[in-house]
Design an enzyme around this catalytic site. Structure first.
Site, PDB file in Angstrom:
ATOM      1  N   HIS A 498       0.836  -1.210   0.000  1.00 32.12           N
ATOM      2  CA  HIS A 498       0.000   0.000   0.000  1.00 32.12           C
ATOM      3  C   HIS A 498       0.869   1.258   0.000  1.00 32.12           C
ATOM      4  O   HIS A 498       0.732   2.128  -0.867  1.00 32.12           O
ATOM      5  CB  HIS A 498      -0.910  -0.040   1.226  1.00 32.12           C
ATOM      6  CG  HIS A 498      -1.804   1.155   1.374  1.00 32.12           C
ATOM      7  ND1 HIS A 498      -3.146   1.111   1.078  1.00 32.12           N
ATOM      8  CD2 HIS A 498      -1.551   2.422   1.775  1.00 32.12           C
ATOM      9  CE1 HIS A 498      -3.673   2.307   1.289  1.00 32.12           C
ATOM     10  NE2 HIS A 498      -2.733   3.124   1.725  1.00 32.12           N
ATOM     11  N   GLU A 499       1.757   1.347   0.966  1.00 31.61           N
ATOM     12  CA  GLU A 499       2.578   2.563   1.072  1.00 31.61           C
ATOM     13  C   GLU A 499       3.510   2.689  -0.131  1.00 31.61           C
ATOM     14  O   GLU A 499       3.815   3.792  -0.580  1.00 31.61           O
ATOM     15  CB  GLU A 499       3.378   2.563   2.383  1.00 31.61           C
ATOM     16  CG  GLU A 499       2.522   2.531   3.652  1.00 31.61           C
ATOM     17  CD  GLU A 499       1.445   3.605   3.703  1.00 31.61           C
ATOM     18  OE1 GLU A 499       1.594   4.645   3.040  1.00 31.61           O
ATOM     19  OE2 GLU A 499       0.423   3.386   4.393  1.00 31.61           O
ATOM     20  N   HIS A 502       1.740   4.577  -2.796  1.00 29.48           N
ATOM     21  CA  HIS A 502       1.818   6.033  -2.603  1.00 29.48           C
ATOM     22  C   HIS A 502       3.178   6.544  -3.062  1.00 29.48           C
ATOM     23  O   HIS A 502       3.282   7.568  -3.727  1.00 29.48           O
ATOM     24  CB  HIS A 502       1.645   6.384  -1.117  1.00 29.48           C
ATOM     25  CG  HIS A 502       0.236   6.299  -0.624  1.00 29.48           C
ATOM     26  ND1 HIS A 502      -0.810   6.980  -1.214  1.00 29.48           N
ATOM     27  CD2 HIS A 502      -0.303   5.633   0.432  1.00 29.48           C
ATOM     28  CE1 HIS A 502      -1.924   6.719  -0.539  1.00 29.48           C
ATOM     29  NE2 HIS A 502      -1.643   5.908   0.452  1.00 29.48           N
TER      30      HIS A 502
HETATM   31 ZN   LIG Z   1      -2.988   5.250   2.012  1.00 31.33          ZN
END
Ligand SMILES: [Zn+2]
Length: 707
Positions: A498-499, A502
């Site tokens: 997830h990170e 980003h």
């Molecule tokens: Zn997030």
């Protein structure tokens, strides 16, 4: 801090302090690393030389320079052009932006009392500076002059987007109002700020007010030893040694509801939870809810919107309350159906055990846990050996190479704020430099909880040359022990992916301007789409290898893992959607109604969607912190909207192949490179050929027609 969010950079910054005297600057410049050329690889901040005392002078100097840049724009005698106004505004505040980025990163990842003290000094300076920009009438006049004739300016799509979002930002802050209206707006903002704080304070008091104190072992029936010892520690905190205590904090309450066989105590605890703020005492939030809703509605009217939801959603991908309502409704119907099936499954267990009662809200966790053990049992400790941190990291690197042809080269020559931080240079397949990635994996007392991705610098252009971004990932993953390397849980693996998503949006970004505007309901697209790959058998085969034997994770374990993701999805969807519907109902109101009964309104709203009595909305009005105290009003839906996006976007890879380069290239060009630099829905359609559809999300949540 939610670093998931990009904001129009110059508006996030702020002035209002007297400029530092030249003598002070003179002294500061000499030994202040921020105020002299870094002389570091890739212009990375010299974190080994930056000390607490450097921040304030650098921030003051940054504000002074930024204000001078703004003054130069508004005092320019030439008529407004895109270059002398918008572009100049966009280019301003460079130093301030850099210093604040480093300051913010350390605040989250490696703080100390000095930084905490500084933060309190810096916050009012930045607020004042940002107000000085937002409320600068002359500056707005130049923006408006351009906006009014935007059709004739022949702007590129990115320039046009920058102009429109900048204009809207001013207008939404009240720039078009007359003086009487402006003073009413300020009053409303002030009152709302006070009410939000009171709401939060009341909720805190209500949450702390209740304890379930257990004095005899009989009352611990069903609880596993780990839960019992946690309750013992909680009791000790409250000076009740030898007893056991549970609170209405979710991490304390949930295990009790899950495991306790004492139905009466489960009811007592759950009731205490869902009656918070609704007990007609000093901390009751009902009147505050009504006032907040009315004031927000008045403010929306003042700014020219039909309702508060119309005001909020204007900036989101969903755009209108009707679109959100329709979206929620389409999810609601199958979710409700599924939750009714889950209710029946649990009732069957109760009946089989001769319970002789009807399932109630305080029973849900308990019987769901029984169901989970029957149908989906999975042991965390059998999975972890396959998810050694270094292997997961290499798995992500491999994925990025397959999708985007990226390479990750460790750099030992770049300074960090802590020896545990790993630094990589990210290179294009052709050898070009994309950016720098800092990764900081394990907990420390100086780090706040959770996981996030931020940046020491975001990408921009200077003199036509791309200035590469410096991205960060900060986590709190399981540490290595004396006997074993860091072995991650499945949740931690997903968080890492997830990170990293980003970070990719930061690293691959290639916008012409520094000002970016990402809609709140689109913030999680780059991150959540990455989570899809984490547990794909094709990728697991490449990275999920036992840390001792090197064996790839067995198929049956993978299958179990994937099945377990469907567990309790009816309940989770329904309690979440019910809260989202409630949020929208409150914020689409168009008229104040001082005698409105908050509980009646909530009841009517829930009845209108047919919520079953076995489920309480995830948040009832009187403790709905996100919308009455946090920044999620008319926005609680965004979490599931983000899933709509990532499920639909990932479908493109399912159709063409999980590692299909052309699809990845299109996602990169259309979504990641211009993320925040263009209208996201337009970008999304360029990638996907259409607006997102609901089916992939329904399928993922097990909400499609099924036996
Ligand atoms: Zn997030």
């Amino acid at each position: 801090m939610n670093s998931c969010k990009l904001i129009l950079l110059f508006l996030a910054l702020s002035t209002g302090i007297p400029p530092v005297s030249s003598a002070q600057v003179g002294v500061a410049v000499q030994d202040n690393p921020f105020l002299t050329p870094y002389g570091t690889p890739f212009g990375t901040p010299p974190l080994d030389r930056i000390r607490n005392e450097h921040f304030l002078p650098a921030i003051q100097e940054g504000i002074r320079r930024h204000q001078a840049e703004i003054d130069a724009i508004v005092n320019n005698p030439a008529a407004a052009t895109f270059a002398n106004s918008l572009e100049a505004l966009d280019a301003g505040g460079l130093l301030l932006g850099e210093v604040m980025a480093v300051f913010g990163a350390l605040q989250g990842a490696h703080t100390n009392p000095g930084i905490q003290g500084l933060a309190k000094e810096v916050a009012p300076l930045m607020t004042a500076h940002s107000d000085n920009i937002r409320l600068n009438g002359k500056l707005f006049a130049r923006v408006k002059a351009l906006y009014d004739r935007r059709e004739g300016l022949q702007l590129s799509p990115e320039a046009r987007f920058l102009l429109e979002t900048t204009y809207l930002d001013f207008v939404r802050g009240g720039a078009l109002l007359d003086e009487t209206q402006k003073s009413r707006l300020r009053e409303l903002n002030r009152e709302l700020a006070v009410l939000s704080l009171r709401f939060g304070d009341n909720l805190l008091a209500e949450t702390n007010d209740f304890k379930l104190v257990i004095e005899t072992k009989d009352d611990l029936a069903g609880l596993p030893p780990s839960v019992v010892s946690m309750a013992e520690a909680t009791a000790r905190q409250f000076d009740m040694p030898g007893k056991w205590a549970f609170t209405v904090q979710v991490p304390s309450m949930t295990p009790f509801l899950q495991y306790s066989t004492r139905r009466d105590l489960r009811e007592k605890l759950h009731r205490a939870y869902f009656m918070r703020g609704d007990r007609d005492n000093n901390h009751d939030n009902k009147a505050i809810v009504r006032q907040i809703v009315d004031l927000r509605s008045e403010r929306a009217g003042l700014l020219g919107y039909r309702s508060h939801a119309d005001f909020v959603l204007e900036m989101n991908m969903a755009r209108t309350p009707a679109a959100v309502d329709q979206f929620l409704q389409r999810l609601w119907v199958p979710s409700l159906e599924r939750s009714k099936k889950e209710t029946a499954e649990m009732q069957a267990i109760i009946d089989r055990e001769g319970g002789g009662f009807k399932l109630a809200s305080w029973d849900w966790w308990h019987y769901a846990e029984k169901l989970r053990q029957e149908k989906y049992a999975l042991d965390d400790s059998s999975l972890r050996p396959y998810f050694r941190l270094e292997n997961v990291r290499e798995g992500i690197f491999t994925l990025c190479e397959k999708l985007y042809d990226l390479r990750f080269v460790p750099r030992k020559d770049i300074a960090t704020y802590h020896p545990e931080v790993q630094v990589y240079e990210v290179r294009e397949g052709g050898g070009g430099h994309a950016g720098i990635l800092y990764m900081d994996f394990h907990p420390r007392p100086s780090k706040r909880g959770g996981a996030w991705s931020g940046a020491f610098r975001r990408q921009y252009y200077a003199d036509g040359r791309r200035v590469a971004p410096l991205s960060t990932i900060v986590c709190n993953f399981t540490r290595p022990t004396a006997d074993a390397p860091a072995l991650l849980s499945v949740d931690e693996v997903k968080t890492f992916f997830h990170e990293f998503g980003h970070a990719l949006a930061t690293l691959l970004s290639d916008g012409k301007f520094r000002g970016r505007s990402v809609p709140r309901d689109g913030v999680e697209l780059p991150s959540q789409i990455m989570e899809n790959w984490a547990l794909e058998p094709e990728l697991l085969a490449l990275y999920a290898k036992h840390y001792q034997t090197g064996a790839v994770i067995p198929d049956e374990l993978v299958a179990k893992l994937r099945n377990s993701s469907l567990f309790n999805q009816g309940f989770e969807s329904v309690e979440y959607l019910a809260a989202s519907v409630l949020d929208m109902a409150w914020h689409t109101r168009t008229e104040a109604q001082p005698d409105l009964d908050v509980n009646q309104f909530e009841k009517r709203t829930m009845a209108s969607i047919g919520l079953i009595p076995e489920i309480v909305p995830r948040y009832r009005s009187t403790y709905f912190n996100h919308i009455f105290s946090g920044g999620y009003s008319a926005g609680y839906y965004v979490y599931i909207w983000a899933e709509l996006l990532d499920a639909d976007a990932y479908e493109a890879f399912r159709e063409k192949g999980l590692f299909d380069k052309a699809t990845a290239q299109s996602f990169r060009r259309n979504v990641l490179e211009k993320y925040g630099a263009l209208d996201l829905m337009t970008q999304y359609k360029a990638f996907r050929g259409a607006e997102p559809t609901l089916e992939p999300l329904l399928k993922r949540r097990g909400l499609t027609a099924q036996p």
